[in-house]
Design an enzyme around this catalytic site. Structure first.
Site, PDB file in Angstrom:
ATOM      1  N   GLY A  20      -4.840   3.577  11.169  1.00 37.11           N
ATOM      2  CA  GLY A  20      -5.414   4.356   9.623  1.00 37.11           C
ATOM      3  C   GLY A  20      -4.822   4.057   8.208  1.00 37.11           C
ATOM      4  CG  LEU A  21      -1.932   1.079   9.436  1.00 37.09           C
ATOM      5  CD1 LEU A  21      -1.551  -0.071   9.750  1.00 37.09           C
ATOM      6  CD2 LEU A  21      -1.058   1.129   8.455  1.00 37.09           C
ATOM      7  N   GLY A  24     -11.466   1.864   3.240  1.00 37.49           N
ATOM      8  CA  GLY A  24     -12.319   1.267   3.172  1.00 37.49           C
ATOM      9  C   GLY A  24     -13.240   0.961   4.579  1.00 37.49           C
ATOM     10  CG  HIS A 137      -1.519  -3.574   7.731  1.00 36.39           C
ATOM     11  ND1 HIS A 137      -2.166  -3.336   7.771  1.00 36.39           N
ATOM     12  CD2 HIS A 137      -2.731  -3.453   9.583  1.00 36.39           C
ATOM     13  CE1 HIS A 137      -3.802  -3.164   7.534  1.00 36.39           C
ATOM     14  NE2 HIS A 137      -3.682  -3.123   8.373  1.00 36.39           N
ATOM     15  CD  GLU A 174      -8.758  -8.967   3.433  1.00 40.16           C
ATOM     16  OE1 GLU A 174      -8.941  -8.861   5.037  1.00 40.16           O
ATOM     17  OE2 GLU A 174      -7.492  -8.972   3.075  1.00 40.16           O
ATOM     18  NE  ARG A 220     -10.229  -4.825   3.888  1.00 34.90           N
ATOM     19  CZ  ARG A 220      -9.804  -4.304   5.038  1.00 34.90           C
ATOM     20  NH1 ARG A 220      -9.274  -5.799   5.647  1.00 34.90           N
ATOM     21  NH2 ARG A 220      -9.485  -3.638   5.597  1.00 34.90           N
ATOM     22  CG  HIS A 256     -13.727  -8.469   5.579  1.00 34.74           C
ATOM     23  ND1 HIS A 256     -12.788  -8.126   7.094  1.00 34.74           N
ATOM     24  CD2 HIS A 256     -12.647  -9.006   5.250  1.00 34.74           C
ATOM     25  CE1 HIS A 256     -11.684  -8.037   7.249  1.00 34.74           C
ATOM     26  NE2 HIS A 256     -12.131  -8.950   5.666  1.00 34.74           N
ATOM     27  CB  CYS A 381     -12.985  -9.038  13.290  1.00 35.20           C
ATOM     28  SG  CYS A 381     -14.483  -7.215  12.425  1.00 35.20           S
TER      29      CYS A 381
HETATM   30  O1  SUG Z   1      -7.967  -5.521   8.143  1.00 37.38           O
HETATM   31  N1  SUG Z   1      -7.844  -3.317  10.856  1.00 37.38           N
HETATM   32  C1  SUG Z   1      -8.731  -4.511   9.901  1.00 37.38           C
HETATM   33  C2  SUG Z   1      -9.614  -4.648  11.080  1.00 37.38           C
HETATM   34  C3  SUG Z   1     -10.264  -6.533  10.603  1.00 37.38           C
HETATM   35  C4  SUG Z   1     -11.808  -6.216  10.929  1.00 37.38           C
HETATM   36  N2  SUG Z   1     -12.005  -8.182  10.528  1.00 37.38           N
HETATM   37  C5  SUG Z   1     -13.235  -9.052  10.642  1.00 37.38           C
HETATM   38  N3  SUG Z   1     -13.966  -7.914   9.996  1.00 37.38           N
HETATM   39  N4  SUG Z   1     -13.347  -9.796   9.727  1.00 37.38           N
HETATM   40  C6  SUG Z   1      -8.558  -4.549   9.106  1.00 37.38           C
HETATM   41  O2  SUG Z   1      -9.045  -3.614   7.726  1.00 37.38           O
HETATM   42  C7  SUG Z   1      -7.021  -1.857  11.437  1.00 37.38           C
HETATM   43  C8  SUG Z   1      -5.447  -1.311  11.163  1.00 37.38           C
HETATM   44  C9  SUG Z   1      -4.984   0.510  11.679  1.00 37.38           C
HETATM   45  O3  SUG Z   1      -5.074   0.848  10.700  1.00 37.38           O
HETATM   46  O4  SUG Z   1      -4.225   0.891  12.934  1.00 37.38           O
HETATM   47  C10 SUG Z   1      -7.181  -2.831  10.496  1.00 37.38           C
HETATM   48  O5  SUG Z   1      -6.047  -3.604  10.522  1.00 37.38           O
END
Ligand code: SUG
Length: 457
Positions: A20-21, A24, A137, A174, A220, A256, A381
């Site tokens: 849950g890091l 959005g 992260h 990003e 972002r 994104h 992604c």
């Molecule tokens: O940055 N999820 C990533 C997902 C990235 C998706 N990328 C694109 N749309 N191109 C992010 O939000 C969740 C990790 C966690 O909650 O454990 C995370 O980082």
């Protein structure tokens, strides 16, 4: 000389977990603290890569990062042996432990922005690793990503791997998740379409005016970051289009642009509510693409909010699909969508409509990447698109390019090294660190890239 799109997918790492890091990113929030299945996640990713390779599209990979990120823990003042550090960080700040263990580098659409050599005044492929400075992260991925990209695209006569932009809020970048290249065929110059979610300097600017007040989530990507990359890549401003995300979309979980649009060659599949100023954006894309060599006119394919709401789009990730030109079938494209769309009747209807209409998307196929989806990462992604001429492709590090034999080796490597289940409390298990180290040492042999260099921040 032929120019082709090559997809470099992120190989899901052994610490894949749900923490849950990402505020959005509604899927990440929804699945926080679920039990993850790293082996299944990596197998799903490999199966998707295999499917694309079977279509005759060259497929590469980017390796997982070493996690837990022990150097970051040391930089933040944790000391002692690895088991001692992990126990202490879990006791004092479990969220920090999750962040340092995240396998988020799997989403390689966020690894970098890439411009093909034909778009750049330098005549070299231009690559800027994304600083990912919005979320802690993700920001700790950058130095490793830069190391890996410089190892894979090492021939400096053909590739330039820039330094990432400074990691600050005003230049938050990003990567390719907010960048789409449109063209009339992959060869020859095309139009590069950059989408940002906020203005980095001087407040919110046009975004504030449009939204008139505070919002649920912040964008972002900043406009300043997108503009800097267009300059660094030596792009012709006559072939660059910038657009601002619709803040309503960001509030509905579209963190994104690739959650709300996907483009390939002259086709852009997008949601009616994706942008702030849609008519201007589409008009500029049409005019600028018309000035590129080739005869295909810009083809925008709109999905109306009545057919699919923003909430549906950020839930089933219809737009986070791979739109692939089919080799040997000129003018035909395949849309590779997440299986989650099959379970949403509105998304299914949209896909049936698109498939049935007279447009280049002749086929829709579903792919199961559920483990990644639960963290908000769909098929798009998971891959970084790189357009390469034959000569450029020949100078890419061979070890990361996949064929049947390499796929089988990687599948066996995953089965040997990955746990079936991973709970949040497992992240402090020192045995997990040892397992990751062993796995990366083996992988390093398999792909010919050193994966044991120190991981700075
Ligand atoms: O940055 N999820 C990533 C997902 C990235 C998706 N990328 C694109 N749309 N191109 C992010 O939000 C969740 C990790 C966690 O909650 O454990 C995370 O980082």
């Amino acid at each position: 000389m032929q120019t082709r799109e090559v997809n470099f997918d992120g190989l899901v790492g052994p610490t894949h977990n749900y923490a849950g890091l990402s505020p959005g990113n509604l899927l990440s929030t929804r699945h926080a603290r679920d039990i993850a299945h790293p082996r299944a996640a990596a197998r799903q990713g490999l199966a998707k890569m295999r499917r694309v390779a079977d279509l005759g599209i060259p497929q590469g990979l980017l390796p997982p990062h070493p996690r837990p990120h022990l150097d970051v823990l040391r930089e933040l003042g944790f000391t002692g042996s690895v088991p001692e550090m992990l126990a202490e960080v879990q006791r004092s700040d479990p969220a920090l432990l999750s962040a340092c263990c995240s396998a988020s580098a799997m989403w390689t659409a966020n690894a970098a922005t890439v411009s093909p050599s034909s778009d750049s005044a330098t005549n070299r492929v231009q690559i800027t690793p994304a600083n990912l400075s919005t979320l802690f992260h993700r920001s700790i991925e950058v130095s490793w990503t830069t190391h890996v990209l410089r190892s894979i695209f090492a021939d400096t006569s053909r590739f330039t791997v820039h330094d990432p932009l400074a990691g600050c809020a005003a230049l938050a970048d990003e990567g390719a998740a907010n960048h789409t290249r449109l063209s009339c065929g992959h060869a020859g110059p095309g139009v590069e379409f950059f989408v940002y979610g906020r203005i980095g300097l001087a407040g919110g600017g046009e975004v504030d005016e449009a939204i008139g007040g505070s919002r649920r989530f912040q964008g972002r990507q900043t406009r300043e970051a997108s503009e800097a990359i267009a300059r660094l890549h030596g792009l012709d401003p006559e072939r660059v289009v910038l657009a601002c995300q619709n803040p309503d979309a960001i509030d509905a979980g579209v963190f994104h642009n690739d959650v709300i649009a996907v483009g390939n060659e002259h086709v852009l599949l997008y949601h009616e509510d994706a942008y702030l100023d849609t008519d201007r954006v589409l008009g500029e894309l049409r005019t600028k693409l018309a000035a590129c060599p080739g005869s295909e006119a810009f083809l925008p394919l709109c999905v109306q909010r009545e057919e699919l709401s923003l909430e549906d789009a950020s839930d089933c990730y219809l737009f986070n699909s791979q739109l692939l030109s089919l080799p040997g079938e000129p003018g035909s494209m395949l849309l590779l969508v997440p299986t989650d769309c099959e379970e949403n009747p509105r998304a299914r209807r949209v896909l049936e409509r698109i498939e049935g209409e007279d447009n280049p998307i002749v086929r829709v196929e579903y792919v199961d990447v559920r483990q990644s989806m639960r963290n908000g990462g769909g098929p798009a992604c998971l891959r970084l698109r790189v357009q390469l001429t034959d000569d450029e492709l020949a100078s890419v590090e061979k070890g990361v390019m996949l064929d049947d034999a390499k796929f089988s080796e990687l599948e066996a490597w995953v089965d040997r090294n990955y746990r079936e289940d991973l709970a949040p409390t497992d992240l402090a298990d020192p045995e997990l660190s040892t397992e990751v180290e062993r796995a990366l040492t083996e992988l390093s042999e398999l792909i010919g890239i050193p994966l044991d260099v120190p991981t700075g921040t």
